[in-house]
Design an enzyme around this catalytic site. Sequence first.
Site, PDB file in Angstrom:
ATOM      1  N   GLY A 247       1.876 -11.161  -3.915  1.00  0.00           N
ATOM      2  CA  GLY A 247       2.009 -10.870  -2.492  1.00  0.00           C
ATOM      3  C   GLY A 247       3.222 -11.601  -1.959  1.00  0.00           C
ATOM      4  O   GLY A 247       3.675 -12.583  -2.556  1.00  0.00           O
TER       5      GLY A 247
ATOM      6  N   CYS B 190       1.434 -20.310  -4.060  1.00  0.00           N
ATOM      7  CA  CYS B 190       2.316 -19.645  -3.110  1.00  0.00           C
ATOM      8  C   CYS B 190       3.764 -19.812  -3.577  1.00  0.00           C
ATOM      9  O   CYS B 190       4.152 -20.911  -3.985  1.00  0.00           O
ATOM     10  CB  CYS B 190       2.135 -20.273  -1.727  1.00  0.00           C
ATOM     11  SG  CYS B 190       3.200 -19.568  -0.468  1.00  0.00           S
TER      12      CYS B 190
HETATM   13 ZN    ZN Z   1       2.243 -17.632   0.194  1.00  0.00          ZN
END
Ligand code: ZN
Length: 176
Positions: free
Chosen positions: A46, A91
């Site tokens: 993502g 992330c």
């Molecule tokens: Zn992220």
Amino acid sequence: MSILDLCYEPHPVLHAQARPVTQITGETHALVRNMIETMYAHDGIGLAAPQVGCDLQIFIASPAQQRGKEIVVLNPRLEPIHGQASIREGCLSLPNVWDHVRRSEVVRLRGQNLSGKPISLEVDGLLAIVFQHEVDHLEGRLFIDHLSWFKRRRALAKLKKQRFLPDADASRPTPD
Ligand code: ZN
């Protein structure tokens, strides 16, 4: 198509509320194409526009990392439906930091696709977690902001340390 530079914590764009997309132009399409390339280049599932320095409410998701099957969402709104789920999240803007985050198990996402058409999706599993992680980005929140004070501090210390390591190449994070 090109691979865009990623923004890393503590870049201010990662802490700002992103602006709604009011017009879908050729630039919007180009940005999304480049975001897709960038996500795959870094082995992500993502990516939100602020992570490439753009403060617009756009994110992409591809939990199965299948080319051509990316979900592109503009101006998303998220509503928890039920349940709780937690996985070890990472992330691209926080290289080599991983931790469990408590999320909703099932969520409803409303927004627009790249053609400007309204979308409404009720999802669970990994996709529900990716949606929550990416919508957080558009609201200026990182996954470590959900952690306890101690764990968040530890994550930030790890990031800080990496930037001063002689062999650390901050522009090419390698997820472990
Ligand atoms: Zn992220």
